[in-house]
Design a protein around this motif. Structure first.
Motif, short mmCIF file in Angstrom:
data_model
loop_
_atom_site.label_atom_id
_atom_site.label_comp_id
_atom_site.label_asym_id
_atom_site.label_seq_id
_atom_site.Cartn_x
_atom_site.Cartn_y
_atom_site.Cartn_z
N ILE A 251 0.84 -1.20 0.00
CA ILE A 251 0.00 0.00 0.00
C ILE A 251 0.88 1.25 0.00
O ILE A 251 0.66 2.19 -0.77
CB ILE A 251 -0.93 -0.01 1.23
N GLU A 252 1.90 1.23 0.88
CA GLU A 252 2.78 2.38 0.99
C GLU A 252 3.49 2.65 -0.35
O GLU A 252 3.56 3.79 -0.83
CB GLU A 252 3.82 2.11 2.09
N THR A 253 3.98 1.59 -0.95
CA THR A 253 4.71 1.74 -2.21
C THR A 253 3.80 2.30 -3.31
O THR A 253 4.16 3.23 -4.03
CB THR A 253 5.28 0.38 -2.67
N VAL A 254 2.64 1.71 -3.41
CA VAL A 254 1.70 2.19 -4.44
C VAL A 254 1.40 3.67 -4.20
O VAL A 254 1.47 4.50 -5.12
CB VAL A 254 0.38 1.39 -4.39
N TYR A 255 1.10 3.99 -2.95
CA TYR A 255 0.72 5.37 -2.65
C TYR A 255 1.86 6.34 -2.94
O TYR A 255 1.68 7.39 -3.54
CB TYR A 255 0.30 5.49 -1.19
N THR A 256 3.04 5.95 -2.53
CA THR A 256 4.19 6.83 -2.73
C THR A 256 4.45 7.08 -4.21
O THR A 256 4.60 8.22 -4.66
CB THR A 256 5.46 6.22 -2.11
N ILE A 257 4.49 6.00 -4.96
CA ILE A 257 4.78 6.17 -6.38
C ILE A 257 3.71 7.01 -7.04
O ILE A 257 3.98 7.97 -7.77
CB ILE A 257 4.89 4.80 -7.07
N LEU A 258 2.46 6.66 -6.75
CA LEU A 258 1.39 7.40 -7.42
C LEU A 258 1.36 8.85 -7.01
O LEU A 258 1.12 9.75 -7.82
CB LEU A 258 0.03 6.75 -7.13
N SER A 259 1.66 9.12 -5.73
CA SER A 259 1.56 10.52 -5.31
C SER A 259 2.83 11.30 -5.66
O SER A 259 2.75 12.36 -6.29
CB SER A 259 1.27 10.60 -3.81
N ARG B 298 14.67 8.60 -4.06
CA ARG B 298 14.44 8.49 -2.62
C ARG B 298 14.58 7.02 -2.23
O ARG B 298 14.38 6.13 -3.07
CB ARG B 298 13.07 9.04 -2.27
N PRO B 299 14.88 6.76 -1.00
CA PRO B 299 14.99 5.36 -0.56
C PRO B 299 13.64 4.66 -0.60
O PRO B 299 12.65 5.20 -0.11
CB PRO B 299 15.51 5.46 0.88
N LEU B 300 13.65 3.50 -1.24
CA LEU B 300 12.40 2.74 -1.39
C LEU B 300 12.74 1.27 -1.45
O LEU B 300 13.86 0.91 -1.76
CB LEU B 300 11.73 3.13 -2.70
N PRO B 301 11.77 0.42 -1.15
CA PRO B 301 12.04 -1.01 -1.35
C PRO B 301 12.25 -1.25 -2.85
O PRO B 301 11.30 -1.17 -3.63
CB PRO B 301 10.77 -1.70 -0.85
N HIS B 302 13.48 -1.55 -3.23
CA HIS B 302 13.81 -1.62 -4.66
C HIS B 302 12.98 -2.62 -5.41
O HIS B 302 12.51 -2.35 -6.50
CB HIS B 302 15.29 -2.02 -4.82
N TYR B 303 12.84 -3.79 -4.79
CA TYR B 303 12.16 -4.85 -5.54
C TYR B 303 10.73 -4.45 -5.88
O TYR B 303 10.28 -4.58 -7.01
CB TYR B 303 12.17 -6.16 -4.74
N LEU B 304 10.05 -3.89 -4.88
CA LEU B 304 8.67 -3.49 -5.13
C LEU B 304 8.60 -2.36 -6.15
O LEU B 304 7.71 -2.33 -7.01
CB LEU B 304 8.00 -3.06 -3.81
#
Lengths: 201, 201, 201, 201
Positions: A179-187, B144-150
């Motif tokens: 959820i966090e990843t999706v939200y971050t990328i989209l926003s 920015r730092p992110l879970p790379h795989y995701l």
DNA sequence: TATGAATGAGATTTCATTCAT
DNA sequence: CATGAATGAAATCTCATTCAT
């Protein structure tokens, strides 16, 4: 009344088998056994395997969409609204893995054209739903102007992919991470200091 | 030597048929006819339908990946590099629609497990490739730092979805629009003034 | 009383469906729908499809035969009688095309043996009826001595064939032409000057 | 070459089974067993049951017609010619009972329309053949003027019916009796003294 | 190395018949 | 009397795979 009961019984079994095996590998025999009805009963209620598949997917997607919409009856500010939406979709996607797995894997050919069109119709409706939310966000000034349809598609694509990965191997990332990843990328995207993007470009 | 020629002939035909019909709907007969060899020759060169499928996909994906890597042998600044990467992938994805269509539609079950694993391996390799680029970007401070795989998965998911939509109906968005949309979302997201996101959150 | 009504309702529908589709292609479902009763009602009134078929044909043929006999209650001279008979049969055959079509097309196997025997019995009765008329004609000196059974069979065969052709394509010959042809062949044959036949032979 | 052998093997078995059971009651399994080939081989050589049926009937009828024509290569006077023709047809009809039985019993519906049309075409050709002989007879003054097509149909109808009766129960009439009866009716009819027919009428 | 006729296990679908209501 | 949902045996057809040539 009783007929509806049987239909649900069948649709339940079909959901499980179709999601585990895919359309072509799913056998009517297996569905019948799991639903605890005779094979003929499948055909009494659904005129063909394709139609049973269509009904399974359509019913499943419609239920999910109804739930998503229900969970969005809120007056939160837009960005919270967006995050809630993403959260809802991801959670439902994962908890209804039978349907979503089918949906992700079996949109290919080999299924009756009419049925395929029907299923794609439900998907389109879903994308339009997302599209409208994005449009609202843009009108209210929260989102930058973008081709809505493509953005909606992209949003669905991210969710599809991450959820599918999670379903295949939950260790890849927790639901919250997704959820966090999706939200971050989209926003805000992946770039560190977007303010500086003009320099880079 | 001549054998390799025949193999390529078969793989070419298989690529076309598999992408048009999907794994289960593709018939060995049809592939043989299109490749202008006898059906027995298929089995002389590939031990089973699944193996032919695996070879088709693997060869296709490897070629695409090689091309992507080749096109990236550049010294551009990171963000330009990223955009070039996206552009390459999208263009190759669309021009090699035989492979990408298979890839998008047929990752479901019903295919020999061993084969499925092989194909998924190629995909994973591809995702790792993207992941490494993202990691480099982060290390250099661009991302920015992110879970790379995701994140890599998400990137691939967006591209998958938009390209699939384009292949199904090119009117939905031009190749350039798709590249732009992917790049924008991945770099800066959908939000209008990300600086204000703290308020919203 | 009411039961008889329902039976007739069913027999009517069965006649239509059986004649249009033939025994094997006729479906109990379709008969039930056309008769506006539930499928179970078919089985309540007739113990099986074969029996329903037998009843349909038997009733139909008996009605036709009764009508033929009724139309023959005359004191005309023999040859006029014969022509009247032919005319009656042909007209009834054509106007009751449901029954005659069944009769012409479905005497094959695939139907319960008992039922087949029953139907053939009705046919035999009909042929005996013709046979008796021919015998009377011979006894009265109007007809030459001939194996009656074969002659009767031949007469029925001509009528069957010509009427079937007319039902399939009415342009092939009008009802009057058919009657005339049947009568001419049966009475005087095809040869131009039968008196001279000894020479030819 | 070998393929043709197998085809003939299959057609032989099909002829037997179709004639004994009729189209709908004949099972592909049984034909395969009798032909000593696997079920798949049936479908490898004939694309469907209907097509196998069509091939069986067409081949059979064509063979019979060829034989009839061959037996007619004579310079006999017309009436002897006619009798020879009748004799040929009746004998062949009876000796090729597999085909003729099919032909007599299975022209009904329930068979692929295209196939039915094909079979009916062969029958029409046969009737035209008879028609032409009758026409020649009329032109040469042997036969009275009559609608040729109907007469030919009538001739075929008599033969059909008498032969079918003989095949069902040979005691009904010997082959010679049948030939005699057909010839007598067709040539001179049933009436004792045709010269006096004007009085009667 | 190449072929293609032959195979047969297995899948979907049909439909007469039954029986609880 | 009447119903119609449920049944399951049985039939057609498919197609990956094999193997003699």
């Amino acid at each position: 009344m009783k007929k509806e009961l049987k239909k649900d019984q069948i649709l339940g079994a079909a959901g499980i088998v179709f999601s585990q095996k895919g359309f072509h590998q799913a056998k009517m025999d297996e569905i019948a056994v799991l639903a605890k009805v005779a094979k003929g009963t499948l055909y009494y209620n659904f005129s063909s395997k394709s139609e049973l598949f269509a009904a399974t997917v359509t019913q499943g997607l419609n239920r999910i969409m109804a739930q998503i919409k229900a969970e969005l009856e809120s007056d939160l500010p837009f960005m919270a609204h967006l995050k809630g939406l993403i959260s809802s979709i991801v959670r439902l996607y994962i908890s209804h893995s039978e349907v979503s797995r089918i949906y992700a894997n079996e949109m290919s050919s080999g299924i009756d054209d009419k049925v395929l069109v029907e299923i794609k119709g439900v998907r389109k409706e879903f994308i339009r739903f997302i599209e409208n939310i994005l449009k609202t966000g843009e009108e209210k000034g929260y989102l930058r102007p973008l081709p809505h349809y493509l953005s909606a598609l992209a949003a669905v694509g991210i969710i599809d992919t991450l959820c599918a990965a999670h379903l295949e191997d939950p260790d890849k990332g927790s639901v919250e991470q997704i959820i966090e990843t999706v939200y971050t990328i989209l926003s805000t995207g992946l770039v560190a200091n977007p303010s500086g993007k003009s320099h880079i470009k």
